[in-house]
Design a protein around this motif. Structure first.
Motif, PDB file in Angstrom:
ATOM      1  N   LYS A   1       5.847  -5.638 -17.549  1.00 28.23           N
ATOM      2  CA  LYS A   1       5.848  -4.711 -18.671  1.00 28.23           C
ATOM      3  C   LYS A   1       4.645  -3.791 -18.546  1.00 28.23           C
ATOM      4  N   ILE A   2       4.828  -2.511 -18.882  1.00 31.87           N
ATOM      5  CA  ILE A   2       3.716  -1.568 -18.927  1.00 31.87           C
ATOM      6  C   ILE A   2       3.092  -1.638 -20.307  1.00 31.87           C
ATOM      7  N   ILE A   3       1.782  -1.824 -20.344  1.00 31.52           N
ATOM      8  CA  ILE A   3       1.045  -1.839 -21.608  1.00 31.52           C
ATOM      9  C   ILE A   3       0.209  -0.569 -21.671  1.00 31.52           C
ATOM     10  N   SER A   4       0.396   0.224 -22.713  1.00 29.75           N
ATOM     11  CA  SER A   4      -0.341   1.471 -22.862  1.00 29.75           C
ATOM     12  C   SER A   4      -0.372   1.846 -24.324  1.00 29.75           C
ATOM     13  N   SER A   5      -1.519   2.314 -24.793  1.00 21.73           N
ATOM     14  CA  SER A   5      -1.654   2.619 -26.208  1.00 21.73           C
ATOM     15  C   SER A   5      -0.927   3.894 -26.619  1.00 21.73           C
ATOM     16  N   GLY A   6      -0.833   4.866 -25.693  1.00 16.94           N
ATOM     17  CA  GLY A   6      -0.245   6.133 -26.106  1.00 16.94           C
ATOM     18  C   GLY A   6       0.841   6.665 -25.201  1.00 16.94           C
ATOM     19  N   ASP A   7       1.070   6.058 -24.061  1.00 13.74           N
ATOM     20  CA  ASP A   7       2.038   6.570 -23.098  1.00 13.74           C
ATOM     21  C   ASP A   7       3.360   5.819 -23.215  1.00 13.74           C
ATOM     22  N   SER A   8       4.396   6.354 -22.606  1.00 12.66           N
ATOM     23  CA  SER A   8       5.707   5.720 -22.649  1.00 12.66           C
ATOM     24  C   SER A   8       6.199   5.463 -21.241  1.00 12.66           C
ATOM     25  N   ILE A   9       7.256   4.654 -21.124  1.00  9.90           N
ATOM     26  CA  ILE A   9       7.811   4.346 -19.815  1.00  9.90           C
ATOM     27  C   ILE A   9       8.284   5.608 -19.113  1.00  9.90           C
ATOM     28  N   SER A  10       8.644   6.654 -19.874  1.00 13.27           N
ATOM     29  CA  SER A  10       9.121   7.887 -19.261  1.00 13.27           C
ATOM     30  C   SER A  10       7.994   8.675 -18.604  1.00 13.27           C
ATOM     31  N   ASP A  11       6.757   8.223 -18.732  1.00 17.81           N
ATOM     32  CA  ASP A  11       5.630   8.864 -18.059  1.00 17.81           C
ATOM     33  C   ASP A  11       5.404   8.313 -16.653  1.00 17.81           C
ATOM     34  N   PHE A  12       6.295   7.460 -16.177  1.00 13.82           N
ATOM     35  CA  PHE A  12       6.121   6.844 -14.863  1.00 13.82           C
ATOM     36  C   PHE A  12       7.386   7.025 -14.027  1.00 13.82           C
ATOM     37  N   SER A  13       7.240   7.615 -12.846  1.00 14.69           N
ATOM     38  CA  SER A  13       8.399   7.900 -11.999  1.00 14.69           C
ATOM     39  C   SER A  13       8.760   6.725 -11.104  1.00 14.69           C
ATOM     40  N   ALA A  14       7.937   5.690 -11.098  1.00 14.11           N
ATOM     41  CA  ALA A  14       8.252   4.460 -10.369  1.00 14.11           C
ATOM     42  C   ALA A  14       7.627   3.283 -11.090  1.00 14.11           C
ATOM     43  N   PHE A  15       8.384   2.209 -11.181  1.00 19.19           N
ATOM     44  CA  PHE A  15       7.879   0.939 -11.713  1.00 19.19           C
ATOM     45  C   PHE A  15       8.787  -0.137 -11.170  1.00 19.19           C
ATOM     46  N   ARG A  16       8.321  -0.859 -10.157  1.00 17.25           N
ATOM     47  CA  ARG A  16       9.235  -1.753  -9.452  1.00 17.25           C
ATOM     48  C   ARG A  16       8.527  -2.954  -8.846  1.00 17.25           C
ATOM     49  N   PRO A  17       9.305  -4.005  -8.539  1.00 14.89           N
ATOM     50  CA  PRO A  17       8.734  -5.212  -7.921  1.00 14.89           C
ATOM     51  C   PRO A  17       8.503  -5.018  -6.424  1.00 14.89           C
ATOM     52  N   VAL A  18       7.541  -5.778  -5.896  1.00 18.19           N
ATOM     53  CA  VAL A  18       7.211  -5.761  -4.466  1.00 18.19           C
ATOM     54  C   VAL A  18       7.064  -7.204  -4.002  1.00 18.19           C
ATOM     55  N   GLY A  19       7.514  -7.493  -2.781  1.00 20.35           N
ATOM     56  CA  GLY A  19       7.443  -8.844  -2.237  1.00 20.35           C
ATOM     57  C   GLY A  19       6.672  -8.923  -0.938  1.00 20.35           C
ATOM     58  N   PRO A  20       6.574 -10.123  -0.356  1.00 23.86           N
ATOM     59  CA  PRO A  20       5.792 -10.371   0.856  1.00 23.86           C
ATOM     60  C   PRO A  20       6.170  -9.446   2.013  1.00 23.86           C
ATOM     61  N   GLY A  21       5.145  -8.935   2.689  1.00 21.61           N
ATOM     62  CA  GLY A  21       5.345  -8.131   3.884  1.00 21.61           C
ATOM     63  C   GLY A  21       5.635  -6.665   3.641  1.00 21.61           C
ATOM     64  N   GLU A  22       5.870  -6.258   2.405  1.00 18.28           N
ATOM     65  CA  GLU A  22       6.186  -4.854   2.135  1.00 18.28           C
ATOM     66  C   GLU A  22       4.901  -4.037   2.027  1.00 18.28           C
ATOM     67  N   THR A  23       4.916  -2.853   2.626  1.00 20.75           N
ATOM     68  CA  THR A  23       3.803  -1.924   2.513  1.00 20.75           C
ATOM     69  C   THR A  23       4.115  -0.926   1.405  1.00 20.75           C
ATOM     70  N   THR A  24       3.226  -0.808   0.441  1.00 23.33           N
ATOM     71  CA  THR A  24       3.442   0.073  -0.703  1.00 23.33           C
ATOM     72  C   THR A  24       3.240   1.530  -0.300  1.00 23.33           C
ATOM     73  N   PRO A  25       3.707   2.474  -1.130  1.00 24.42           N
ATOM     74  CA  PRO A  25       3.505   3.895  -0.841  1.00 24.42           C
ATOM     75  C   PRO A  25       2.030   4.295  -0.763  1.00 24.42           C
ATOM     76  N   PHE A  26       1.142   3.477  -1.329  1.00 23.42           N
ATOM     77  CA  PHE A  26      -0.280   3.806  -1.243  1.00 23.42           C
ATOM     78  C   PHE A  26      -1.001   2.998  -0.159  1.00 23.42           C
ATOM     79  N   GLY A  27      -0.223   2.385   0.744  1.00 23.85           N
ATOM     80  CA  GLY A  27      -0.800   1.828   1.963  1.00 23.85           C
ATOM     81  C   GLY A  27      -1.213   0.372   1.934  1.00 23.85           C
ATOM     82  N   TYR A  28      -0.978  -0.334   0.839  1.00 25.55           N
ATOM     83  CA  TYR A  28      -1.353  -1.754   0.777  1.00 25.55           C
ATOM     84  C   TYR A  28      -0.172  -2.621   1.198  1.00 25.55           C
ATOM     85  N   THR A  29      -0.397  -3.545   2.125  1.00 23.91           N
ATOM     86  CA  THR A  29       0.664  -4.443   2.582  1.00 23.91           C
ATOM     87  C   THR A  29       0.528  -5.805   1.904  1.00 23.91           C
ATOM     88  N   TYR A  30       1.593  -6.240   1.253  1.00 25.99           N
ATOM     89  CA  TYR A  30       1.588  -7.524   0.576  1.00 25.99           C
ATOM     90  C   TYR A  30       1.554  -8.664   1.593  1.00 25.99           C
TER      91      TYR A  30
END
Length: 238
Positions: free
Chosen positions: A63-92
């Protein structure tokens, strides 16, 4: 099979963020159930990525927790598992699970946290990614999990960083969404693009139903992140 889905009014959708009460299964009773909250993320109008994870447990949703923003302010929100490299370069790493999010370009989001829901490893646990769904501006698309599996959460990732989605409640047995009839024991996620739209992938988290299911006092929605998926049924957004 491909299915065409018509547009749906945003008012008809339940805004959610990543985890749901999984049908007859009370996720809080699963072995090793745990809730973990991230530190605070601040995004400027240039957008950006953030993530939160844990090792040794499987993520059920978020869940996204934010005092003033909404889920529509985020273009991605998704699960990641072992071995996957994220779009920002971190490998699980091995046995590492979590969620990542991307702030919409042009919107400053401050004080954002990710609340993760975990459990000990579950039989049949899988994070399934859909094929590419093409949203024509505003439109509704969905993805369902393998039949007879329990859906606990899901997510989405639009290729356009300016996409502004709405998320709908997970659909349980025999639900009808914008003309698509869910079959017996079929569960999935619906995502509606509110503005820009464009290509997107949906994700769903599912697992085999426990052999012995405790009776929950309340079958309540816990709050949620989004996404649907299925190896067997796919629907295109309109």
């Amino acid at each position: 099979m491909n299915f065409k889905i018509s547009a749906l009014s945003a008012a008809a959708l339940l805004m959610v963020t990543g985890i749901v009460q999984a049908g007859p299964v009370n996720i809080t009773t699963l072995p090793g159930y745990e809730v973990v909250t991230s530190g605070t993320f601040n995004f400027n109008a240039a957008g950006g990525w953030a993530g939160w994870s844990i090792t040794g447990k499987e993520v059920l949703g978020a869940k996204i927790i934010s005092s003033g923003d909404s889920i529509s302010d985020f273009s991605a929100f998704r699960p990641v598992g072992p071995g996957e490299t994220t779009p920002f370069g971190y490998t699980y790493g091995a046995n590492e699970y979590g969620f990542i999010l991307q702030s919409v370009f042009g919107v400053a989001n401050s004080g954002v946290q990710i609340e993760l829901y975990y459990a000990d490893p579950l039989a049949g646990y899988t994070i399934t990614k859909s094929g590419q769904l093409n949203y024509a501006g505003t439109g509704l698309g969905g993805w369902s999990a393998p039949l007879d599996q329990v859906v606990s959460g899901g997510g989405y990732q639009f290729s356009t960083s300016g996409a502004s989605p709405f998320l709908s409640q997970v659909v349980l047995e025999n639900g009808n969404v914008a003309g698509y009839q869910y079959g017996p024991n079929e569960q999935g996620w619906e995502v509606q693009s509110a503005q820009v739209g464009g290509p997107a992938n949906l994700y769903v988290i599912s697992f085999d139903a426990p052999a012995s299911v405790p009776e929950p006092a309340t079958l309540a929605l816990i709050g949620l992140g989004l996404a649907g998926i299925s190896m067997s049924r796919r629907r295109k957004a309109s």
